[in-house]
Design a protein around this motif. Structure first.
Motif, PDB file in Angstrom:
ATOM      1  N   VAL A  41       0.844  -1.190   0.000  1.00  0.00           N
ATOM      2  CA  VAL A  41       0.000   0.000   0.000  1.00  0.00           C
ATOM      3  C   VAL A  41       0.886   1.249   0.000  1.00  0.00           C
ATOM      4  O   VAL A  41       1.883   1.318   0.709  1.00  0.00           O
ATOM      5  CB  VAL A  41      -0.993  -0.005   1.178  1.00  0.00           C
ATOM      6  CG1 VAL A  41      -0.299   0.100   2.522  1.00  0.00           C
ATOM      7  CG2 VAL A  41      -2.029   1.095   1.026  1.00  0.00           C
ATOM      8  N   HIS A  43       0.579   4.217   1.160  1.00  0.00           N
ATOM      9  CA  HIS A  43       0.120   5.212   2.136  1.00  0.00           C
ATOM     10  C   HIS A  43       0.657   4.841   3.514  1.00  0.00           C
ATOM     11  O   HIS A  43       0.996   3.681   3.760  1.00  0.00           O
ATOM     12  CB  HIS A  43      -1.414   5.272   2.166  1.00  0.00           C
ATOM     13  CG  HIS A  43      -2.019   5.527   0.824  1.00  0.00           C
ATOM     14  ND1 HIS A  43      -2.196   6.795   0.326  1.00  0.00           N
ATOM     15  CD2 HIS A  43      -2.454   4.671  -0.132  1.00  0.00           C
ATOM     16  CE1 HIS A  43      -2.722   6.715  -0.886  1.00  0.00           C
ATOM     17  NE2 HIS A  43      -2.891   5.438  -1.182  1.00  0.00           N
ATOM     18  N   CYS A  46      -2.770   3.454   6.516  1.00  0.00           N
ATOM     19  CA  CYS A  46      -3.576   2.247   6.320  1.00  0.00           C
ATOM     20  C   CYS A  46      -2.589   1.090   6.166  1.00  0.00           C
ATOM     21  O   CYS A  46      -1.386   1.306   6.065  1.00  0.00           O
ATOM     22  CB  CYS A  46      -4.510   2.377   5.128  1.00  0.00           C
ATOM     23  SG  CYS A  46      -3.694   2.655   3.554  1.00  0.00           S
ATOM     24  N   GLU A 121      -8.064   0.255   6.708  1.00  0.00           N
ATOM     25  CA  GLU A 121      -8.054   1.713   6.831  1.00  0.00           C
ATOM     26  C   GLU A 121      -7.951   2.087   8.309  1.00  0.00           C
ATOM     27  O   GLU A 121      -8.729   1.602   9.127  1.00  0.00           O
ATOM     28  CB  GLU A 121      -9.334   2.308   6.230  1.00  0.00           C
ATOM     29  CG  GLU A 121      -9.433   3.804   6.334  1.00  0.00           C
ATOM     30  CD  GLU A 121      -8.338   4.529   5.589  1.00  0.00           C
ATOM     31  OE1 GLU A 121      -7.554   5.249   6.246  1.00  0.00           O
ATOM     32  OE2 GLU A 121      -8.258   4.371   4.348  1.00  0.00           O
ATOM     33  N   HIS A 127     -11.308   7.203   2.364  1.00  0.00           N
ATOM     34  CA  HIS A 127     -10.160   7.550   1.523  1.00  0.00           C
ATOM     35  C   HIS A 127     -10.151   6.665   0.289  1.00  0.00           C
ATOM     36  O   HIS A 127     -10.754   5.596   0.265  1.00  0.00           O
ATOM     37  CB  HIS A 127      -8.844   7.343   2.283  1.00  0.00           C
ATOM     38  CG  HIS A 127      -8.583   8.388   3.303  1.00  0.00           C
ATOM     39  ND1 HIS A 127      -9.137   8.343   4.560  1.00  0.00           N
ATOM     40  CD2 HIS A 127      -7.832   9.507   3.249  1.00  0.00           C
ATOM     41  CE1 HIS A 127      -8.730   9.398   5.247  1.00  0.00           C
ATOM     42  NE2 HIS A 127      -7.938  10.117   4.479  1.00  0.00           N
ATOM     43  N   ARG A 129      -7.422   4.615  -1.772  1.00  0.00           N
ATOM     44  CA  ARG A 129      -6.076   4.102  -1.509  1.00  0.00           C
ATOM     45  C   ARG A 129      -5.513   3.394  -2.742  1.00  0.00           C
ATOM     46  O   ARG A 129      -6.240   2.685  -3.450  1.00  0.00           O
ATOM     47  CB  ARG A 129      -6.097   3.147  -0.322  1.00  0.00           C
ATOM     48  CG  ARG A 129      -6.623   3.768   0.963  1.00  0.00           C
ATOM     49  CD  ARG A 129      -5.818   4.954   1.400  1.00  0.00           C
ATOM     50  NE  ARG A 129      -6.093   5.315   2.793  1.00  0.00           N
ATOM     51  CZ  ARG A 129      -5.409   6.210   3.459  1.00  0.00           C
ATOM     52  NH1 ARG A 129      -4.432   6.880   2.890  1.00  0.00           N
ATOM     53  NH2 ARG A 129      -5.725   6.466   4.720  1.00  0.00           N
TER      54      ARG A 129
END
Length: 137
Positions: A41, A43, A46, A121, A127, A129
């Motif tokens: 991921v 981000h 998360c 999350e 959001h 993602r």
């Protein structure tokens, strides 16, 4: 030849979104029979996890655990520029992780009977993602 694709998932705030089927579709499209798939991921608030996919109470209980590991709005936090859940979300990401690796066998995910791949999350608001899926073999 490795195969890589970026997918997007929308969340409804805190909680899990199953992405097993999408990852499996990418694995099958790669035409790699034996190897590994990495799900990462892009981000820091998360996570990507591998967990129970039969009983949803497991994933709800993960939220209960996460509230204990990294509570929102702790007065000791310095980083809170995006709200009370900001630092807690980053801490949960560190604890739960940003990626998983799963074996590929016979051109498909080699998961256990009750395993599923989820985007978890950690923020309280929804959001969009981005997740990178890389298949090698």
């Amino acid at each position: 030849m490795p195969h890589q694709q970026t997918i997007e998932a929308s969340t409804n705030g805190r909680g899990t979104t199953e992405i097993t089927a999408e990852v499996a579709r990418i694995v099958r499209a790669s035409h790699i029979e034996t190897g590994l798939v990495n799900v990462f991921v892009l981000h820091t608030s998360c996570s990507v996890i591998l967990t129970e996919n039969a009983d949803p109470t497991v994933r709800r209980d993960l939220e209960t655990l996460a509230l204990r590991w990294a509570p929102d709005g702790d007065s000791a936090y310095r980083h809170d520029s995006e709200g009370d859940d900001d630092m807690a979300a980053h801490g949960r990401n560190i604890l739960a992780g940003s990626s998983i690796t799963v074996p590929v066998s016979n051109g498909d995910l080699k998961l256990g009977t009750w395993q599923g791949i989820y985007l978890w999350e950690h923020r309280t608001f929804s959001h969009r993602r981005r997740i990178v899926v890389t298949v090698i073999g």
